[in-house]
Design a protein around this motif. Structure first.
Motif, PDB file in Angstrom:
ATOM      1  N   HIS A 139       0.836  -1.190   0.000  1.00  0.00           N
ATOM      2  CA  HIS A 139       0.000   0.000   0.000  1.00  0.00           C
ATOM      3  C   HIS A 139       0.873   1.243   0.000  1.00  0.00           C
ATOM      4  O   HIS A 139       1.866   1.317   0.720  1.00  0.00           O
ATOM      5  CB  HIS A 139      -0.916   0.049   1.234  1.00  0.00           C
ATOM      6  N   THR A 140       0.506   2.197  -0.837  1.00  0.00           N
ATOM      7  CA  THR A 140       1.123   3.518  -0.782  1.00  0.00           C
ATOM      8  C   THR A 140       0.240   4.380   0.102  1.00  0.00           C
ATOM      9  O   THR A 140      -0.813   4.844  -0.318  1.00  0.00           O
ATOM     10  CB  THR A 140       1.224   4.141  -2.189  1.00  0.00           C
ATOM     11  N   THR A 141       0.631   4.543   1.340  1.00  0.00           N
ATOM     12  CA  THR A 141      -0.222   5.266   2.281  1.00  0.00           C
ATOM     13  C   THR A 141      -0.080   6.778   2.162  1.00  0.00           C
ATOM     14  O   THR A 141      -0.938   7.523   2.605  1.00  0.00           O
ATOM     15  CB  THR A 141       0.101   4.837   3.724  1.00  0.00           C
ATOM     16  N   ARG A 142       1.017   7.209   1.579  1.00  0.00           N
ATOM     17  CA  ARG A 142       1.197   8.646   1.352  1.00  0.00           C
ATOM     18  C   ARG A 142       2.284   8.823   0.296  1.00  0.00           C
ATOM     19  O   ARG A 142       3.191   7.998   0.180  1.00  0.00           O
ATOM     20  CB  ARG A 142       1.608   9.365   2.639  1.00  0.00           C
ATOM     21  N   PRO A 143       2.206   9.895  -0.489  1.00  0.00           N
ATOM     22  CA  PRO A 143       3.238  10.130  -1.504  1.00  0.00           C
ATOM     23  C   PRO A 143       4.573  10.465  -0.860  1.00  0.00           C
ATOM     24  O   PRO A 143       4.635  11.210   0.113  1.00  0.00           O
ATOM     25  CB  PRO A 143       2.677  11.307  -2.315  1.00  0.00           C
ATOM     26  N   TRP A 186      -1.475   7.741  -6.004  1.00  0.00           N
ATOM     27  CA  TRP A 186      -1.399   9.141  -5.588  1.00  0.00           C
ATOM     28  C   TRP A 186      -0.909  10.009  -6.757  1.00  0.00           C
ATOM     29  O   TRP A 186       0.182  10.569  -6.713  1.00  0.00           O
ATOM     30  CB  TRP A 186      -0.492   9.289  -4.377  1.00  0.00           C
ATOM     31  N   ASN A 187      -1.757  10.077  -7.787  1.00  0.00           N
ATOM     32  CA  ASN A 187      -1.384  10.823  -8.986  1.00  0.00           C
ATOM     33  C   ASN A 187      -2.573  11.596  -9.544  1.00  0.00           C
ATOM     34  O   ASN A 187      -3.725  11.196  -9.370  1.00  0.00           O
ATOM     35  CB  ASN A 187      -0.891   9.877 -10.093  1.00  0.00           C
ATOM     36  N   TYR A 216       5.851   9.185  -7.815  1.00  0.00           N
ATOM     37  CA  TYR A 216       6.473   8.695  -9.039  1.00  0.00           C
ATOM     38  C   TYR A 216       6.403   7.174  -9.164  1.00  0.00           C
ATOM     39  O   TYR A 216       6.248   6.640 -10.265  1.00  0.00           O
ATOM     40  CB  TYR A 216       7.934   9.156  -9.113  1.00  0.00           C
ATOM     41  N   SER A 217       6.519   6.437  -8.078  1.00  0.00           N
ATOM     42  CA  SER A 217       6.446   4.979  -8.156  1.00  0.00           C
ATOM     43  C   SER A 217       5.065   4.528  -8.614  1.00  0.00           C
ATOM     44  O   SER A 217       4.939   3.549  -9.369  1.00  0.00           O
ATOM     45  CB  SER A 217       6.787   4.349  -6.808  1.00  0.00           C
ATOM     46  N   ASP A 218       4.014   5.228  -8.193  1.00  0.00           N
ATOM     47  CA  ASP A 218       2.667   4.912  -8.661  1.00  0.00           C
ATOM     48  C   ASP A 218       2.542   5.199 -10.160  1.00  0.00           C
ATOM     49  O   ASP A 218       1.892   4.456 -10.893  1.00  0.00           O
ATOM     50  CB  ASP A 218       1.625   5.721  -7.885  1.00  0.00           C
ATOM     51  N   LEU A 266      12.128  15.640  -9.212  1.00  0.00           N
ATOM     52  CA  LEU A 266      11.459  14.779  -8.242  1.00  0.00           C
ATOM     53  C   LEU A 266      11.914  15.179  -6.849  1.00  0.00           C
ATOM     54  O   LEU A 266      13.111  15.376  -6.616  1.00  0.00           O
ATOM     55  CB  LEU A 266      11.788  13.302  -8.473  1.00  0.00           C
ATOM     56  N   SER A 267      10.948  15.309  -5.945  1.00  0.00           N
ATOM     57  CA  SER A 267      11.248  15.718  -4.572  1.00  0.00           C
ATOM     58  C   SER A 267      11.020  14.563  -3.614  1.00  0.00           C
ATOM     59  O   SER A 267      10.008  13.855  -3.714  1.00  0.00           O
ATOM     60  CB  SER A 267      10.371  16.909  -4.166  1.00  0.00           C
ATOM     61  N   TYR A 268      11.959  14.381  -2.698  1.00  0.00           N
ATOM     62  CA  TYR A 268      11.817  13.404  -1.620  1.00  0.00           C
ATOM     63  C   TYR A 268      11.445  14.196  -0.373  1.00  0.00           C
ATOM     64  O   TYR A 268      12.306  14.705   0.340  1.00  0.00           O
ATOM     65  CB  TYR A 268      13.118  12.633  -1.436  1.00  0.00           C
ATOM     66  N   GLY A 269      10.128  14.321  -0.139  1.00  0.00           N
ATOM     67  CA  GLY A 269       9.674  15.253   0.888  1.00  0.00           C
ATOM     68  C   GLY A 269       9.999  16.665   0.447  1.00  0.00           C
ATOM     69  O   GLY A 269       9.577  17.113  -0.609  1.00  0.00           O
ATOM     70  N   SER A 270      10.796  17.388   1.246  1.00  0.00           N
ATOM     71  CA  SER A 270      11.194  18.748   0.889  1.00  0.00           C
ATOM     72  C   SER A 270      12.574  18.800   0.243  1.00  0.00           C
ATOM     73  O   SER A 270      13.058  19.881  -0.079  1.00  0.00           O
ATOM     74  CB  SER A 270      11.186  19.647   2.135  1.00  0.00           C
TER      75      SER A 270
END
Length: 237
Positions: free
Chosen positions: A5-9, A117-118, A62-64, A33-37
């Motif tokens: 499950h992707t629970t959050r981006p 999440w897209n 991005y993985s989704d 692409l951002s990893y968080g901030s």
């Protein structure tokens, strides 16, 4: 087998902006692409060409998006294989068909409480007419001449609505999208000045190589110069 499950981006891309012009459809997206901030990757495309003259772009996780692209490519391959096996059936995956397929996919995923999440943008040609549509993570769809995902819905859409007209030339459409991407670079802290443009017409489907926007004029504007000047004075800074 464990549930996934992707629970959050987590690793995300920001806005995709698109418009219909006289003769085709143009899309624009940056390659950050951002990893968080944190800025994780500065050169990752978020627009792909699918089947015959169909473009797919995405903002969000991005993985989704990678999983969605793998599903769509499998669908396009199945359509092509079926068409080759039948003398009378020349089917290809059209833009509107892809748009409807992704609507069902996104709705099914959110109904299982495990959404992709897209926000997705589909562009192409349908019956010799340009097609532009968007699908959000809930499976809600919109077909329109102007679309923008992410912060583009707030920052780019007012500019598009003000300057768009049906008879825009390709050059005018490109300039308008570049203006939108500059505004996003100035105002969205997850946006980059390194962008790609994608074009689809009756005859071609092209995604440009990444290139840098010329954004120096924005920082040299009189209002910005006054603000910087106030740093050394008593202008309230």
């Amino acid at each position: 087998m464990a549930n996934k499950h992707t629970t959050r981006p987590i690793t995300t891309g920001t806005s995709v902006v698109g418009l219909v012009y006289d003769g085709g459809v143009l899309l624009a997206a940056d390659t950050l692409l951002s990893y968080g901030s944190m800025a994780k990757s500065f050169n990752t495309p978020r627009m792909v060409s699918i089947a015959d003259r169909v473009l797919l772009g995405a903002s969000g996780e991005y993985s989704d998006f990678q999983e969605i692209v793998s599903r769509v490519e499998a669908l396009a391959l199945a359509e092509t294989t079926q068409s080759m096996e039948s003398v009378y059936d020349e089917r290809t995956l059209s833009a509107k068909s892809l748009w409807n397929y992704l609507r069902a996919v996104m709705y099914q995923k959110r109904s299982k409480m495990n959404p992709f999440w897209n926000d997705l943008v589909v562009a192409g040609f349908e019956n010799d007419a340009p097609f532009l549509g968007v699908i959000d993570k809930l499976g809600t769809t919109l077909q329109e001449n102007l679309v923008a995902t992410g912060f583009g819905g707030y920052l780019a859409m007012p500019l598009l609505r003000e300057k768009w007209r049906p008879d825009l030339s390709e050059g005018e459409a490109r300039a308008l999208l570049e203006d939108c991407m500059k505004v996003l670079f100035y105002r969205d802290c997850r946006a980059s000045a390194r962008i790609q443009l994608a074009k689809v017409t009756k005859d071609t489907c092209i995604i440009s190589e990444p290139y840098e926007l010329d954004h120096s004029n924005g920082w040299n504007a009189p209002s910005m110069q006054r603000a910087v000047g106030d740093l050394d004075g008593d202008g309230g800074w």
